[in-house]
Design a protein around this motif. Structure first.
Motif, PDB file in Angstrom:
ATOM      1  N   ALA A 252       0.840  -1.202   0.000  1.00  0.00           N
ATOM      2  CA  ALA A 252       0.000   0.000   0.000  1.00  0.00           C
ATOM      3  C   ALA A 252       0.873   1.250   0.000  1.00  0.00           C
ATOM      4  O   ALA A 252       0.580   2.232  -0.681  1.00  0.00           O
ATOM      5  CB  ALA A 252      -0.920  -0.005   1.211  1.00  0.00           C
ATOM      6  N   GLU A 253       1.930   1.179   0.757  1.00  0.00           N
ATOM      7  CA  GLU A 253       2.842   2.315   0.851  1.00  0.00           C
ATOM      8  C   GLU A 253       3.439   2.622  -0.526  1.00  0.00           C
ATOM      9  O   GLU A 253       3.438   3.748  -0.998  1.00  0.00           O
ATOM     10  CB  GLU A 253       3.962   1.963   1.830  1.00  0.00           C
ATOM     11  N   GLN A 254       3.890   1.537  -1.162  1.00  0.00           N
ATOM     12  CA  GLN A 254       4.563   1.684  -2.440  1.00  0.00           C
ATOM     13  C   GLN A 254       3.570   2.034  -3.551  1.00  0.00           C
ATOM     14  O   GLN A 254       3.907   2.737  -4.498  1.00  0.00           O
ATOM     15  CB  GLN A 254       5.329   0.375  -2.717  1.00  0.00           C
ATOM     16  N   ALA A 255       2.333   1.580  -3.415  1.00  0.00           N
ATOM     17  CA  ALA A 255       1.339   1.820  -4.461  1.00  0.00           C
ATOM     18  C   ALA A 255       0.512   3.071  -4.197  1.00  0.00           C
ATOM     19  O   ALA A 255      -0.438   3.347  -4.926  1.00  0.00           O
ATOM     20  CB  ALA A 255       0.413   0.603  -4.579  1.00  0.00           C
ATOM     21  N   GLY A 256       0.855   3.787  -3.141  1.00  0.00           N
ATOM     22  CA  GLY A 256       0.107   5.005  -2.838  1.00  0.00           C
ATOM     23  C   GLY A 256      -1.312   4.733  -2.373  1.00  0.00           C
ATOM     24  O   GLY A 256      -2.237   5.470  -2.678  1.00  0.00           O
ATOM     25  N   ARG A 257      -1.489   3.630  -1.656  1.00  0.00           N
ATOM     26  CA  ARG A 257      -2.832   3.267  -1.191  1.00  0.00           C
ATOM     27  C   ARG A 257      -2.985   3.415   0.319  1.00  0.00           C
ATOM     28  O   ARG A 257      -3.876   2.811   0.915  1.00  0.00           O
ATOM     29  CB  ARG A 257      -3.123   1.806  -1.579  1.00  0.00           C
TER      30      ARG A 257
END
Length: 492
Positions: free
Chosen positions: A423-428
């Motif tokens: 989520a962090e990496q995908a902007g979620r």
RNA sequence: GGCGCGGUACCCAAGUGGUAAGGGAGAGGUCUGCAAAACCUUUAUGCGCCGGUUCGAUCCCGGCCCGCGCCUCCA
């Protein structure tokens, strides 16, 4: 014990055993890796997993092949939009898919072949069909299977297509087909599209052809079982049968298993309905992977499942009960010896459990004897009528339960952590439930320290401090249980 | 229109021609410093509705009502 499984082809429940007396050869249609998998996808994969796990539990070796479709129209379209090669585009989703499968404790099939790595086999199959006059090339360079070459077409889905008039539904792109119902086995490349230069022309394989070519490559021209979601029955599986049996002259898969769709909150899951969930969505909401697995498998595969958040909570609680019981067995002290009644109950629970699964994989029925056993054993323990021998017998029953259900062993932290990292990496990060972040911020060591401090406080009869710690932990999702055998804690 | 599935307690759900598994939630109790966990008790004379077959039907047959799926890419 022999599994009796419903066979779509015959419409009957039939024994399923390896026809070669060795391993059960099975093929299940895998994902098209153009996006993240949703829970509907995973319901199918979880039930196929139940099947293979049960076979293995009964001592049947399994040779399971599941394809990865890494080229198709959606992939080509999406990759182009993203400005990526299809290989780079699909790699990320394949990685995510395998991670999600692991999160749900779905065992890895023995073989996971990629469509793009078996183009040669597919071309051979088209050539074979062409020689049999069952496939033809159009002016545009695509190849079609001639439905008229396979009179048995429709035998799986029980469709009678004889009444369909040729030409009734021909659309513009397909004007050069001989018959409207003929389906593509090879698609000519359009300008700029990913394509393979082959003996039958420049293009890419049709979806149906992939599964025929790869299943036969790894399992032989005839094999035991073919599985997939109910929607694949027609036309996908019907087409596989037509191609394969026409090419080989032999029966393709003799047993077909179809997993019914799930509904979400009573409606078909669809992005437009706003009830579309990927596994990652649910993990970020704070639901445990094990609860999702149990929710997906608790209704037998041949029944529609209505997936709800209430159901997820219920599954969470049911698993808690099992894990609490398991912990009581492994951490408690038991005197040597056994209780004959307990022994008999354990034996009965085990055989009822196995029988329910053998009966067309009735997962709902299979749960019941296990929960019965939990209650009976807890009662016996409370009354001191429970020995180390009973503990051992029941642990063996639970092991067989978990060999298929795979929810008692707690591996939930890892998938959740991974989902969070993703989520962090995908902007979620906005989709992450706030409680979840707090929960994971607390390490096991920190919990142990606080639990220890509380125990000391209790011994000093400083209940105010003890309760304060307990409340503090509870707020972060950690539950403390005081028992005769000491203090236990667990994450909610 | 064609093919198919389902309607069981507050919710999920199994099941059988002979009288309703299991889970979750709720309520009361036991235990506990208090909790939690665990255990006990408790919730369907009833299994969508109407007929029929049967000694007997939730389970078989017929009709009806309601919900859903597939028939096009889809797990």
């Amino acid at each position: 014990m022999t599994l009796r499984l419903f066979n779509t082809l015959t419409g009957q429940v039939e024994p399923l055993t390896p026809s070669d007396g060795q391993a059960l050869r099975m093929y299940s249609c895998g994902p098209t890796v153009y996006d993240y998998g949703h829970i509907g996808n995973f319901r199918t994969f979880v039930h196929v997993d139940v099947l293979r796990r049960f076979l293995r539990l009964t001592g049947t070796p399994v040779r399971h092949v599941m394809n990865i479709t890494d080229v198709d129209d959606r992939i080509i379209r999406n990759a182009a939009q993203a400005g990526m090669s299809i290989g780079a585009y699909t790699a990320q989703y394949e990685h995510a898919f395998l991670e999600d499968m692991a999160a749900l404790q779905i065992e890895r099939p023995e073989e996971i072949p990629h469509a793009t790595e078996h183009i040669a086999r597919m071309v051979e199959l088209v050539e074979r069909l062409a020689r049999a006059k069952a496939a033809y090339k159009t002016e545009a360079g695509s190849w079609y299977f001639r439905l008229a070459a396979f009179p048995e077409y429709g035998k799986l889905s029980k469709k009678d297509l004889s009444g369909i008039e040729d030409g009734a539904r021909v659309d513009v792109d397909e004007y050069d087909k001989d018959s409207a119902r003929d389906f593509a086995v090879w698609k000519a490349a359009k300008p700029g599209e990913t394509a393979w230069e082959t003996a039958i022309g420049r293009g890419r394989p049709g979806w149906h052809l992939e599964c025929s070519a790869m299943s036969m490559e790894y399992l032989g021209e005839s094999f035991d079982l073919h599985a997939g979601g109910e929607d694949l029955m027609f036309p996908h599986h019907e087409n596989e049968i037509a191609q394969s049996e026409t090419a080989t002259g032999k029966p393709f898969a003799r047993h077909w298993m179809h997993v019914r769709f799930l509904l979400v909150e009573g409606r078909k899951m669809a992005k437009s309905e706003g009830n579309f969930f990927t596994l990652r969505d649910l993990l970020l909401k704070g639901y445990k992977a094990s609860a999702i697995r149990l929710a997906l498998m608790s209704v037998p595969y041949r029944h529609q499942l209505n997936f709800t958040f209430d159901g997820l909570t219920e599954a969470t609680n049911a698993i808690d009960r099992l894990r609490t019981f398991h912990r009581r067995l492994t951490t408690g002290g038991y005197a040597p010896g056994e209780n004959p009644e307990m022994q008999e109950l354990a034996r009965k629970a085990h055989s009822d459990y196995m029988e329910a699964l053998a009966s067309d994989l009735n997962t709902a029925e299979a749960r019941a004897p296990i929960f019965d056993l939990v209650r009976a054993a807890n009662t016996a323990m409370d009354q001191g009528q429970f020995g180390a021998g009973d503990r051992d017998s029941i642990l063996r029953v639970l092991a067989d339960f978990d060999a298929v259900f795979a929810v008692i062993r707690d591996d939930d932290a890892e998938p959740t952590r991974r989902a969070l990292a993703w989520a962090e990496q995908a902007g979620r990060m906005d989709d992450v439930a706030p409680e979840l972040r707090e929960r994971l911020a607390l390490s096991d060591e920190a919990i142990e320290a606080l639990v220890g401090e509380r125990t000391s406080a209790k011994q000093e009869r400083n209940f105010a401090r003890a309760d304060q710690i307990r409340n503090e932990l509870a707020a972060k999702g950690v539950v403390i249980e005081d028992s005769k055998d000491g203090v236990r804690w667990k994450r909610k």
